[in-house]
Design an enzyme around this catalytic site. Structure first.
Site, PDB file in Angstrom:
ATOM      1  N   HIS A 166       0.818  -1.216   0.000  1.00 40.02           N
ATOM      2  CA  HIS A 166       0.000   0.000   0.000  1.00 40.02           C
ATOM      3  C   HIS A 166       0.847   1.258   0.000  1.00 40.02           C
ATOM      4  CE1 HIS A 166       0.746   0.988   4.274  1.00 40.02           C
ATOM      5  NE2 HIS A 166       0.679  -0.314   4.510  1.00 40.02           N
ATOM      6  N   CYS A 182       2.887  -5.032   6.828  1.00 36.16           N
ATOM      7  CA  CYS A 182       2.548  -4.642   5.465  1.00 36.16           C
ATOM      8  C   CYS A 182       3.770  -4.015   4.783  1.00 36.16           C
ATOM      9  CB  CYS A 182       1.394  -3.652   5.453  1.00 36.16           C
ATOM     10  SG  CYS A 182      -0.203  -4.388   5.926  1.00 36.16           S
TER      11      CYS A 182
END
Length: 206
Positions: A166, A182
Site C-alpha cells: 500500500h 505490510c
C-alpha cells in the site's frame, strides 16, 4: 554590438530554462516520477529530488529471474520491491517493511486491488494501540489514511492474509523497518505499481 547582446541574453535564458528542468540536485527540483499528482480528488504533494535516497527511487534495473513477467518479488532485507518485466528487467521500488517481530516471508497472490481504500485497524493492533479505537469502524480515504492512494490485498490459499502492499503519507519512512507487516511504498510509486500489477499475480516475500 546589439546583435551580440541579444545572443548572449538568449544563451543565458536557455541555460536558465534547462536548469529549471533538472531532476536531481537542487533542493527545489523534483524527480518527474515524484511530482505533484491530482488523483481521485486528492492532491498528492511533490517530493523533492534530494529527499529520496537514489537507491529507493523508482527505476528499471537488470533482474534476471525464472519468475514470469508480472510477478512481484519483495526483498525485505534491502527494502526493495521488484515488478518483473520481460527481457531480464524489473521495475524496482523502495519500500518500508515490518518492524522486528512483524516481518514475514512466503508466497501470496494479489486477491484484490483498491483505489483510495478505507483503513480498518486489525483487532490485534487495537489491543496494542488503544488510541486507534476511534477508527475501529474504519478511517475514510484521504491523504492521512495509512493505506495511502492504493492498496493491493495479499491472499494466501484463497483467503485474505491481512497483509497489503500500500501507499503511505509518510514517504520518509521508505527504507526502514516501520510497519506491522505490510509493505509500504511512496504514494506515487504505489499508483505506478497498481497500474502494472494484476489480480492473481504471484507475490514472493523474501
Amino acid at each position: 554590438m546589439r546583435v551580440k547582446t541579444i545572443l548572449v541574453a538568449a544563451s543565458l535564458l536557455a541555460s536558465a530554462t534547462l536548469a529549471g528542468c533538472t531532476t536531481t540536485g537542487g533542493s527545489s527540483s523534483t524527480l518527474a516520477a515524484y511530482s505533484q499528482v491530482n488523483d481521485g480528488g486528492f492532491i498528492i504533494p511533490a517530493i523533492k529530488a534530494n529527499e529520496i535516497k537514489p537507491e529507493f527511487r523508482r527505476q528499471i534495473v537488470a533482474y534476471p529471474t525464472d519468475e514470469k513477467p508480472g510477478t512481484i518479488i519483495i526483498d525485505t532485507a534491502n527494502k526493495h520491491l521488484y515488478y518483473i518485466m520481460p527481457d531480464g528487467k524489473a521495475m524496482r521500488y523502495g519500500i518500508g517493511v515490518g518492524r522486528d517481530g512483524f516481518r514475514w516471508t512466503g508466497n501470496a497472490t494479489i486477491g484484490r486491488k483498491a483505489e483510495w481504500p478505507a483503513w480498518v485497524p486489525p483487532q490485534r493492533m487495537l489491543v496494542r494501540q488503544p488510541e486507534l479505537k476511534e477508527f475501529a469502524g474504519g478511517m475514510k480515504p484521504g491523504l492521512q489514511n495509512p493505506l495511502g492512494a492504493r492498496a493491493l490485498y495479499l491472499y494466501k490459499d484463497g483467503k485474505d492474509s491481512m497483509f497489503r502492499l500500500h501507499g503511505t503519507p509518510e514517504w520518509w519512512t521508505i527504507g526502514t523497518n516501520v510497519s506491522s507487516g505490510c509493505i509500504r511504498l511512496i504514494n506515487q510509486d504505489i499508483i505506478d505499481l497498481y497500474n502494472r500489477a494484476e489480480v492473481g499475480a504471484k507475490v514472493i516475500v523474501k
